[in-house]
Scaffold this motif. Structure first.
Motif, short mmCIF file in Angstrom:
data_model
loop_
_atom_site.label_atom_id
_atom_site.label_comp_id
_atom_site.label_asym_id
_atom_site.label_seq_id
_atom_site.Cartn_x
_atom_site.Cartn_y
_atom_site.Cartn_z
N ARG A 388 -14.52 -1.68 -10.76
CA ARG A 388 -13.71 -0.37 -10.68
C ARG A 388 -12.37 -0.59 -10.18
N GLN A 389 -12.16 -1.54 -9.15
CA GLN A 389 -10.92 -1.68 -8.69
C GLN A 389 -10.15 -2.95 -9.36
N ALA A 390 -11.14 -3.83 -9.60
CA ALA A 390 -10.54 -4.84 -10.49
C ALA A 390 -9.90 -4.46 -11.93
N LEU A 391 -10.59 -3.47 -12.38
CA LEU A 391 -10.03 -2.81 -13.98
C LEU A 391 -8.78 -2.10 -13.64
N ALA A 392 -8.86 -1.39 -12.50
CA ALA A 392 -7.53 -0.50 -11.98
C ALA A 392 -6.29 -1.38 -12.13
N ALA A 393 -6.55 -2.49 -11.50
CA ALA A 393 -5.17 -3.54 -11.27
C ALA A 393 -4.79 -3.97 -12.56
N VAL A 394 -5.68 -3.74 -13.73
CA VAL A 394 -5.01 -4.05 -15.15
C VAL A 394 -4.78 -2.83 -15.80
N GLY A 395 -4.78 -1.59 -15.33
CA GLY A 395 -4.41 -0.40 -16.00
C GLY A 395 -5.74 0.18 -16.61
N ILE A 396 -6.87 0.11 -16.29
CA ILE A 396 -7.98 0.44 -16.98
C ILE A 396 -8.59 1.61 -15.73
N ASP A 397 -8.86 2.68 -16.21
CA ASP A 397 -9.35 3.85 -15.16
C ASP A 397 -10.78 3.77 -15.38
N ALA A 398 -11.74 3.17 -14.39
CA ALA A 398 -13.13 3.36 -14.95
C ALA A 398 -13.79 4.17 -13.83
N LYS A 399 -14.39 5.05 -14.30
CA LYS A 399 -15.31 6.21 -13.61
C LYS A 399 -16.57 5.81 -13.60
N ILE A 400 -17.04 5.57 -12.18
CA ILE A 400 -18.26 5.19 -12.13
C ILE A 400 -19.28 6.42 -12.01
N VAL A 401 -20.49 6.23 -12.75
CA VAL A 401 -21.65 7.10 -12.98
C VAL A 401 -22.82 6.71 -12.40
N SER A 402 -23.12 7.36 -11.38
CA SER A 402 -24.32 6.84 -10.56
C SER A 402 -25.72 7.34 -10.94
N ASN A 403 -26.42 6.87 -11.33
CA ASN A 403 -28.03 7.27 -11.85
C ASN A 403 -29.13 6.95 -11.05
N ASP A 404 -30.19 7.62 -11.01
CA ASP A 404 -31.36 6.75 -10.28
C ASP A 404 -31.98 5.84 -11.59
N SER A 405 -32.96 5.05 -11.27
CA SER A 405 -33.41 4.30 -12.21
C SER A 405 -33.79 4.80 -13.65
N ALA A 406 -34.56 6.01 -13.45
CA ALA A 406 -34.93 6.37 -14.90
C ALA A 406 -33.73 6.97 -15.66
N ALA A 407 -32.82 7.67 -14.99
CA ALA A 407 -31.68 7.94 -15.51
C ALA A 407 -30.75 6.97 -16.32
N HIS A 408 -30.69 6.08 -15.35
CA HIS A 408 -29.87 4.91 -15.78
C HIS A 408 -30.41 4.23 -17.30
N GLN A 409 -31.86 4.07 -17.08
CA GLN A 409 -32.50 3.53 -18.32
C GLN A 409 -32.18 4.27 -19.55
N LYS A 410 -32.25 5.61 -19.69
CA LYS A 410 -32.08 6.44 -20.37
C LYS A 410 -30.87 6.33 -21.09
N ALA A 411 -29.61 6.44 -20.11
CA ALA A 411 -28.38 6.53 -20.49
C ALA A 411 -27.99 5.25 -21.27
N VAL A 412 -28.25 4.16 -20.66
CA VAL A 412 -27.85 2.68 -21.31
C VAL A 412 -28.47 2.39 -22.52
N TYR A 413 -30.01 2.51 -22.34
CA TYR A 413 -30.69 1.82 -23.35
C TYR A 413 -31.41 2.79 -24.16
N THR A 414 -31.37 4.11 -24.13
CA THR A 414 -31.58 4.90 -25.31
C THR A 414 -30.53 5.83 -25.57
N ASP A 415 -29.80 6.49 -24.78
CA ASP A 415 -28.78 7.44 -25.36
C ASP A 415 -27.40 6.44 -25.77
N HIS A 416 -27.23 5.41 -25.05
CA HIS A 416 -26.12 4.83 -25.24
C HIS A 416 -24.73 5.55 -24.74
#
Length: 530
Positions: A388-416
């Protein structure tokens, strides 16, 4: 010495109160049984290793459900298969199965179980098997101890042998045939042929496995129970080790920063062996549906914005190597250094973003992205903060979304539902086993640790497909060299670091780290001294 004893007693008192309230049959060991207590930092949503071939699942399930063979330091160790032979044309492999094996419910294990698992589970359902067994047509069972795999196209025996420990967990046909395999109750209460039976799972507290008295190796297992204590907080794993409440914490469950101190505690040892076949890769997954990330210059800019040396020093404390591409340098049979590299260069990253047509706004920001770090390891979360900090240095505002394991799997590998994600993928000795799936197009939604970013490159797909049916080992290696070059040129994902793990164990444990996949093998020969 006095300080050491006082600290241990203090920790023991605090942890002991928790243990008494949470663990089953606390007097078990006092009655003479040998119980191994292991720290577990997560509870897999899916425990069936025939469907989900991942180390988080294997860590528990491999003691119950066995594959045809396991990795050894001198080659494969036969388990449910005692031998195998490939045909010269690569169109068939004949497996000879072990005699005298029974499932935990007493039903005999036969070739019908292997055929069912291969055709109904590994090929259509498993995250890795669907690639490895893509050309599997039929499995013939001329007798209960013979299974003949027949392929529609030549399939390298080298690939199948490399894959056996990971993809060949065998399920009991009599419990799964005719059911919804994904929803079968046995996925949560496993029935296998392994050295331990599944006894109980109390969510948030523990998994309990018990010795299989009818195991085919009559001299094993060597402990009577394995109890996995769920300790999501890694600081708790360290303190429980010091207090003597657990005897083993694997997969770097003890934070790297604490290793030196823990290693000095009397009765504990830091073990770095047992992970040689489990090289983890820290990667940035990219959702190519995002209009910014479709642009190659943007992906190149992100790659240049990452200071890999800093990541190795600050996140991994030196316990990692800089990644150059999708195949780690430790995989000497397949790795090539002749790839496109992206050195840390903020000025170049900014220039690429300008060239891509995304200038900074008045607030210095070019555009925003969502960033989902996988929750499995401290290192993935820490790298998320750094990125997040590295991207900010080049002008990209990255918002971190923290999930537990099940929610992360669903968000990335099912819901995209991500723009960038951070994953700890695994290289398992052959690019076809679990690496090409990260960039191959056409993977259905819901398959974990696969290309769910919408990336499609016909040239890379063609290389993957050709390598999958090439029998000549030298030609396969050449194809995978081309694969690495094309992946690093087009950046469907960004490889950052390659690393392995440590275990912290009681010095009472015997035969620890006995194979290069030890943490995820069956532990039948693991002993616990009195």
């Amino acid at each position: 010495m006095i300080d050491h004893i006082s600290r241990r007693l203090l920790l023991g008192s605090a942890a002991g109160l928790l243990a008494v309230s949470a663990l089953p049959h606390v007097t078990y060991a006092q009655a003479g049984g040998k119980r191994l207590i292991v720290a577990a930092d997560s509870e897999p949503r899916q425990l069936n290793p025939a469907i989900v071939a991942s180390n988080g699942v294997f860590f528990i399930a491999s003691k119950v459900i066995e594959p045809l063979a396991e990795a050894g330091y001198d080659g494969l160790t036969p388990l449910l298969a005692t031998g195998w032979q490939g045909s010269d044309d690569g169109l068939s492999i004949t497996f000879t199965l072990r005699e005298g094996v029974t499932w935990h419910d007493g039903t005999p294990f036969t070739s019908a179980d292997v055929a069912f698992s291969a055709l109904e589970v590994w090929k259509p359902l498993q995250n890795i098997g669907r690639e490895v067994f893509a050309n599997l047509d039929t499995v013939e069972t001329p007798d209960p101890l013979t299974a003949v795999f027949r392929f529609s196209r030549p399939t390298p025996l080298q690939l199948i042998e490399n894959a056996l420990p990971v993809v060949s967990s065998v399920l009991p046909r009599h419990l799964y045939a005719g059911t919804d395999i994904r929803e079968n109750p046995a996925n949560a209460r496993l029935v296998g042929t392994g050295p331990f039976t599944f006894a109980e799972h109390k969510p948030g507290e523990y998994y309990l496995l018990k010795k299989n008295p009818a195991y085919w190796n009559r001299d094993q297992p060597l402990v009577d129970e394995i109890l996995y204590r769920v300790l999501a907080d890694r600081a708790a794993a360290a303190s429980s080790l010091e207090a003597g409440e657990v005897q083993l914490a694997a997969f770097s469950a003890v934070p790297l920063v604490d290793l030196a101190r823990i290693g000095a505690v009397e009765g504990l040892e830091v073990v770095t062996k047992g992970y040689e076949a489990l090289t983890y890769q820290l990667i940035v997954e990219i959702n190519h549906r995002n209009d910014y990330l479709k642009n190659l210059k943007v992906r190149q800019a992100i790659a240049h914005a990452i200071d890999r040396r800093f990541v190795l020093d600050a996140v991994f404390l030196g316990y990692a190597a800089e990644a150059t591409g999708p195949v780690p340098a430790t995989a000497t049979a397949f790795h090539t250094p002749d790839v496109t590299l992206y050195g840390f260069d903020v000025e170049k990253a900014n220039a690429l973003l300008d060239e891509a047509g995304f200038p900074r706004g008045a607030d210095g920001t070019r555009f925003g992205l969502t960033l989902l770090p996988a929750p499995y390891f401290n290192e993935t979360r820490q790298f998320g903060d750094y990125l997040r900090q590295a991207l900010a240095a080049v002008g990209i505002d990255a918002k971190i979304v923290s999930n537990d394991s099940a929610a992360h799997q669903k968000a990335v590998y099912t819901d995209h539902a991500f723009d960038l994600a951070i994953a700890p993928t695994v290289f398992r000795g052959d690019p076809a086993i679990s690496t090409t799936i990260l960039v191959r197009s056409g993977i259905p939604a819901g398959v974990g640790f696969s290309n769910q970013g919408g990336y499609a490159n016909p040239a890379i797909d063609a290389l993957i497909d050709e390598a999958l049916v090439t029998l000549d080992p030298a030609r396969r290696v050449a194809l995978y060299h081309d694969f690495q070059k094309k992946v690093t040129e087009d950046l469907p994902l960004i490889n950052v670091a390659d690393w392995t793990f440590t275990s912290v164990a009681s010095d009472r444990l015997e035969n620890i780290a006995a194979n290069p996949r030890w943490a995820v093998s069956n532990w039948a020969d693991l002993g616990l001294a009195d």
